[in-house]
Design an enzyme around this catalytic site. Structure first.
Site, mmCIF file in Angstrom:
data_model
loop_
_atom_site.group_PDB
_atom_site.id
_atom_site.type_symbol
_atom_site.label_atom_id
_atom_site.label_comp_id
_atom_site.label_asym_id
_atom_site.label_seq_id
_atom_site.Cartn_x
_atom_site.Cartn_y
_atom_site.Cartn_z
ATOM 1 N N HIS A 238 17.293 22.588 34.360
ATOM 2 C CA HIS A 238 15.904 22.729 33.953
ATOM 3 C C HIS A 238 15.840 22.662 32.429
ATOM 4 O O HIS A 238 15.512 23.629 31.774
ATOM 5 C CB HIS A 238 15.318 24.052 34.463
HETATM 6 C C1 LIG Z 1 21.219 20.384 41.436
HETATM 7 C C2 LIG Z 1 19.784 20.377 40.992
HETATM 8 C C3 LIG Z 1 18.854 21.201 41.646
HETATM 9 C C4 LIG Z 1 17.523 21.202 41.236
HETATM 10 N N1 LIG Z 1 16.629 21.985 41.914
HETATM 11 C C5 LIG Z 1 15.334 22.006 41.521
HETATM 12 C C6 LIG Z 1 14.377 22.789 42.215
HETATM 13 O O1 LIG Z 1 14.672 23.419 43.224
HETATM 14 N N2 LIG Z 1 13.101 22.821 41.754
HETATM 15 C C7 LIG Z 1 12.721 22.114 40.661
HETATM 16 O O2 LIG Z 1 11.561 22.197 40.285
HETATM 17 N N3 LIG Z 1 13.601 21.327 40.002
HETATM 18 C C8 LIG Z 1 14.894 21.269 40.405
HETATM 19 N N4 LIG Z 1 15.783 20.472 39.736
HETATM 20 C C9 LIG Z 1 15.293 19.650 38.625
HETATM 21 C C10 LIG Z 1 14.681 18.361 39.139
HETATM 22 O O3 LIG Z 1 15.612 17.644 39.883
HETATM 23 C C11 LIG Z 1 14.180 17.528 37.967
HETATM 24 O O4 LIG Z 1 13.207 18.283 37.266
HETATM 25 C C12 LIG Z 1 13.498 16.235 38.383
HETATM 26 O O5 LIG Z 1 14.235 15.542 39.350
HETATM 27 C C13 LIG Z 1 13.269 15.386 37.156
HETATM 28 O O6 LIG Z 1 12.679 14.162 37.497
HETATM 29 P P1 LIG Z 1 12.562 13.018 36.410
HETATM 30 O O7 LIG Z 1 11.987 11.846 37.109
HETATM 31 O O8 LIG Z 1 11.867 13.536 35.218
HETATM 32 O O9 LIG Z 1 14.047 12.732 35.924
HETATM 33 P P2 LIG Z 1 15.353 12.252 36.739
HETATM 34 O O10 LIG Z 1 15.258 12.620 38.148
HETATM 35 O O11 LIG Z 1 16.514 12.695 35.955
HETATM 36 O O12 LIG Z 1 15.250 10.669 36.672
HETATM 37 C C14 LIG Z 1 15.527 9.960 35.512
HETATM 38 C C15 LIG Z 1 16.148 8.638 35.890
HETATM 39 O O13 LIG Z 1 16.257 7.854 34.727
HETATM 40 C C16 LIG Z 1 17.457 7.142 34.768
HETATM 41 N N5 LIG Z 1 17.822 6.786 33.397
HETATM 42 C C17 LIG Z 1 18.190 7.608 32.388
HETATM 43 N N6 LIG Z 1 18.437 6.916 31.278
HETATM 44 C C18 LIG Z 1 18.222 5.613 31.568
HETATM 45 C C19 LIG Z 1 18.309 4.416 30.809
HETATM 46 N N7 LIG Z 1 18.662 4.423 29.526
HETATM 47 N N8 LIG Z 1 18.010 3.244 31.437
HETATM 48 C C20 LIG Z 1 17.645 3.221 32.743
HETATM 49 N N9 LIG Z 1 17.550 4.330 33.492
HETATM 50 C C21 LIG Z 1 17.834 5.516 32.913
HETATM 51 C C22 LIG Z 1 18.429 8.082 35.423
HETATM 52 O O14 LIG Z 1 19.521 7.381 35.981
HETATM 53 C C23 LIG Z 1 17.549 8.768 36.455
HETATM 54 O O15 LIG Z 1 17.612 8.134 37.705
HETATM 55 C C24 LIG Z 1 17.124 20.423 40.145
HETATM 56 C C25 LIG Z 1 18.051 19.593 39.501
HETATM 57 C C26 LIG Z 1 19.366 19.557 39.930
HETATM 58 C C27 LIG Z 1 20.317 18.666 39.248
#
Ligand SMILES: Cc1cc2nc3c(=O)[nH]c(=O)nc-3n(C[C@H](O)[C@H](O)[C@H](O)COP(=O)(O)OP(=O)(O)OC[C@H]3O[C@@H](n4cnc5c(N)ncnc54)[C@H](O)[C@@H]3O)c2cc1C
Ligand code: SF4
Lengths: 569, 254
Positions: A499
């Site tokens: 987080h």
């Molecule tokens: C083990 C675990 C448990 C969790 N449990 C919870 C929970 O219970 N409740 C909760 O609210 N949150 C939880 N979280 C947090 C939650 O997963 C994240 O807040 C959320 O998935 C973020 O989404 P996002 O789309 O912002 O980023 P991400 O899901 O990180 O997606 C970003 C994407 O961008 C891609 N990327 C990065 N850089 C580049 C680049 N230069 N070029 C191309 N692609 C790129 C990455 O490969 C990734 O696929 C948890 C996280 C983990 C790891």
């Protein structure tokens, strides 16, 4: 030589929850979208042998390959930052769906207090209460965001019941709460007898078969206990590859390219013209021109891409001016472990977001007049399922290895319960992110450097809430509870939580924030930077409910911008 | 015991093993090779353990009980002795060796984990603070090479005996010195080596048997952990503790 591709309406950098939602919404409106994701394509079909703790839970198969890219870390500005060589404290996502594939699904809405934290705290307790904290209002209120929260909850099929002290809802949860178990019931009974108001944790594991607004069908959760760090073989977890990405593709307007690692946002100082990316397998380079650039690559790379692309003004920790890299926050995690010598629980059964929560010590739900910290946290018991390598809970005085360790770690595997807190994390001037001066990624770009340590505010919050979690645990009737540890320095090694927040924060003024309340960059109107990077501080809940709401808000803004142009706020 | 005598003793036991196992084919005995591979599972008296007879109780060959990384029986013997102290056989059930943890570690060292392939291994390298994590330029398999050799050296210096021949308490004393970072190693701290060794031992006890440890799921059975199950939806509300026969990944392909 980079190959220049045909222009598209919008290019999305990173396809997790934020990128997936925006792709679906833009595609629905008929905008042409290219989604660039550095990791592989994946989905439910790929989790046939997923109940493998070592592979997924310990070796982190679904997470970021650090040999290509990591961050560097130091506790304070006088130290030399060193690379995070192995995953530890947090587990960065990589591959289609991002971390949304292997998250738990605890899905909360931040409190109204969070969005107006500065004005409300100052109004109630005076200016001196926030001394040393770099907090600011978010430039949007809870009431304004309410419908967007609901949109995300519908997409993700969130099951739950309204907590008395949580944010008010206009609509009921799309799904009923998860099942009650002896463990959640025990917590609730104890919390109630201490005068608190427990409720079932809002869950992204389907409590019933569900179909969302995009026609995605999700199966009921099987409580299989391989949830956090694993993909769901049933498609029962709210996961972008199940909930939003299939629809995005079906619109025919969204072209998702995997193994596409974006290395630069190309711009003319005022507007972006597209992005540069590398095919991580063939190493070919491409330029993808676009009318709009949407950056959804998580906190770290949202910040890093802007810095390496020289877009927006970098934050300066000496003066507190500038914005990119500002207000990096984490989460404070007080908790208590209880050992029940005479009872055995089905601790090995569970689901990522099966749990019970109290909000009595979250936000400003309790009086802070005589306290040396602000905010608080949500306190929960979470029955996500113990697995034998990761869970070796033992009483404090147990040695780390040898016969006694063996005896206790075996005995308490089914006889120990723990209560945890998602504690709020407040920004200070010296906790921030910038570019590392020496370490580089596989493409020759500087790594992101994190400078971060816990503050007095964090320690005070930790101690205060820790006593509360002890009290609840004692009320649950264990034979003994563990001594609470002190919160010392932030350590990059033990897993704490993924987080991370801040770096490209939202707000009402360009001087103090990087994006407006549509997540549109003040300094480049056709660039939208979406994710927890926009949080000016981290609240007392898991972040993704709020990330999802902001993604829907941004999608609306992007669509509006595509028609009208100009700054939207 | 002098160094010379020690050497004699270890060759002796290897020879004894070769004789006992009836594996001596004309002209093949030379160097340390034979003892290295199969001697790994030797009991102190030179008799083969049950597993060593190549069965796992189902008349099947336990092909996984073969080293893929270690090439030297002495080193493997140090590993066997060390993991047994970390997770000993006792009244609670089998120890690390009964569970084939050394083979688990061996296989892990031969693969991606042992070679740190998914980790950032670019320099420059600096020791770092206590909060900055792993900063060694060594890969894990090299850490084991250095660490296991150092256990032997330290043991010879302190107790004038090889590590594997010490009493349990003496071995604990040495492991504790490593854990507390009192021993200077080349390229890695003794604490880092110990922490990896400890973590890998626990992994070997409880990882799916597909990885060569947790033999017959005996590690799981001690914890009442049923391994891989498709669903608990019908048991999750149960007030009673539910004992379930464990399943491994193997059941996916059965
Ligand atoms: C083990 C675990 C448990 C969790 N449990 C919870 C929970 O219970 N409740 C909760 O609210 N949150 C939880 N979280 C947090 C939650 O997963 C994240 O807040 C959320 O998935 C973020 O989404 P996002 O789309 O912002 O980023 P991400 O899901 O990180 O997606 C970003 C994407 O961008 C891609 N990327 C990065 N850089 C580049 C680049 N230069 N070029 C191309 N692609 C790129 C990455 O490969 C990734 O696929 C948890 C996280 C983990 C790891
Ligand atoms: S606990 Fe439920 S949602 Fe999580 S992986 Fe298992 S079946 Fe899927």
């Amino acid at each position: 030589m980079a190959k220049t591709l045909p222009k598209t309406d919008a290019v999305i950098v990173g396809v997790g929850w934020a990128g997936g939602i925006i792709a679906a919404e833009l595609g629905k409106q008929g905008l042409k979208v290219v989604g660039l994701e550095r990791g592989k394509e994946r989905g439910v079909k790929d989790y046939y042998v997923v109940h493998d703790e070592l592979r997924y839970g310990i070796r982190y198969e679904l997470m970021q390959d650090l040999s290509k890219e990591t961050i560097t870390f130091r506790n304070h500005g006088k130290e030399r930052a060193l690379p995070m060589r192995q995953l530890g404290s947090f587990l960065l996502g990589e591959g289609l769906g991002g971390s949304g594939v292997h998250w738990n699904g605890h899905t909360f809405r931040f409190l109204p207090y969070d969005f107006e934290i500065k004005s409300q705290t100052v109004k109630k307790y005076g200016e001196s209460k926030i001394k040393g904290l770099q907090i600011q209002d978010w430039g949007i209120t809870y009431d304004e965001l309410e419908p967007y929260f609901y949109e995300f909850e519908k997409a993700a099929g969130i099951g739950g019941e309204e907590g008395e002290l949580g944010p008010k809802r206009a609509d009921p949860f799309p799904n009923p709460p998860m099942k009650e178990t002896p463990i959640t019931a025990r917590f609730k009974k104890a919390a109630k007898s201490l005068g608190m108001k427990p409720y079932q944790m809002p869950s992204g594991n389907m409590s019933e078969a569900y179909e969302n607004q995009y026609g995605a069908k999700m199966a009921p959760c099987q409580y299989c206990a391989f949830c956090e760090r694993f993909g769901c073989e049933y498609g029962a977890k709210a996961d972008p590859t199940v909930a939003v990405i299939p629809f995005a593709k079906e619109t025919g307007n969204v072209d998702i390219r995997n193994f596409a690692n974006v290395t630069e946002i190309i711009h003319d100082g005022k507007k972006a013209t597209g992005v540069r990316y590398v095919d991580v397998q063939t190493k070919e380079e491409f330029i993808q021109p676009a009318e709009m650039v949407i950056v959804t690559s998580y906190v770290m790379n949202n910040t890093r891409l802007l810095l390496t692309s020289k877009l927006g003004s970098p934050y300066n920790p000496d003066t507190g001016t500038g914005v990119i890299g500002k207000n990096y926050c984490y989460q404070i995690l007080p908790g208590s472990a209880g050992f029940f010598d005479e009872e055995q629980f089905n601790t090995f059964m569970g689901a990522g977001a099966l749990g019970a929560t109290v909000d009595d010590y979250n936000g400003d739900n309790f009086d802070h007049s005589d306290l040396d910290f602000i905010h608080g946290g949500s306190i929960s018991i979470n029955q996500s399922g113990y697995r034998p390598i990761q869970y070796n809970m033992v009483p404090t005085d147990t040695p780390k290895w040898g016969s006694k360790f063996k005896e206790n770690s075996i005995k308490y595997f089914t006889r120990a319960l723990s209560i945890g807190t998602q504690g709020a994390s407040m920004p200070v001037q010296l906790n921030y992110m910038d570019l590392d001066p020496s370490y580089k990624d596989a493409y020759g770009l500087p790594l992101l450097r994190m400078t971060y340590d816990f503050t007095e505010q964090d320690k005070n919050l930790y101690n205060y809430i820790g006593k509360i979690t002890d009290n609840i645990m004692k009320e649950m009737g264990p034979s003994k509870i563990n001594d609470r540890q002190q919160l010392e320095h932030y350590d990059i090694v033990p897993y704490q939580t993924t987080h991370n927040t801040g770096g490209v924060i939202m707000g009402a003024e360009p001087e103090t924030s990087a994006v407006n309340n549509y997540l549109q960059m003040w300094d480049a109107e056709n660039v939208f930077v979406v994710g927890a990077s926009a949080f000016p501080h981290n609240g007392g809940y898991n972040p993704t409910g709020t990330v999802g709401a902001l993604a829907y808000r941004a999608a609306e803004g992007i669509i509006k911008y595509s028609k009208e142009g100009g700054l939207l706020a | 015991m002098s160094e010379h005598e020690q050497k004699q003793e270890s060759t002796m036991s290897r020879r004894r093993f070769i004789r006992n196992s009836g594996l001596v084919a004309g002209g093949l005995v030379g160097g340390g090779i034979l003892g290295g591979l199969i001697g790994a599972n030797m009991n102190k008296d030179g008799t083969a353990t049950e597993e060593n007879t190549h069965t796992n109780g189902h008349d099947q060959v336990a092909y996984q009980q073969s080293p893929l990384y270690f090439t030297n029986p002495e080193t493997f013997g140090i590993l066997q002795a060390a993991v047994e102290r970390i997770y000993p056989k006792d009244e609670n059930g089998p120890g690390a060796n009964d569970l084939d943890v050394p083979f688990f570690i061996d296989h892990q060292l031969a693969g991606s984990w042992g070679n740190n392939t998914r980790e950032y291994m670019q320099g420059p390298f600096f020791p770092g603070s206590n909060f900055q994590g792993y900063q060694s330029p060594l890969k894990r398999h090299e850490v084991f090479d250095v660490g296991l050799a150092a256990l032997q050296t330290y043991s010879n210096e302190k107790f004038k005996k090889p590590f594997a021949e010490l009493e349990g308490e003496q071995q604990d004393e040495i492991l504790t010195a490593f854990e507390e970072d009192q021993v200077k190693l080349r390229g890695v701290t003794s604490r880092t080596f110990f922490n990896i060794l400890r973590a890998a031992t626990i992994e070997g006890v409880y990882a799916d048997p597909a990885y060569a440890g947790n033999k017959n799921m005996e590690g799981w059975k001690m914890k009442d952990f049923p391994g891989h199950q498709m669903s608990y939806i019908n048991q999750i509300e149960s007030e009673k503790f539910v004992k379930i026969k464990p399943n491994s990944l193997h059941s996916y392909t059965k």
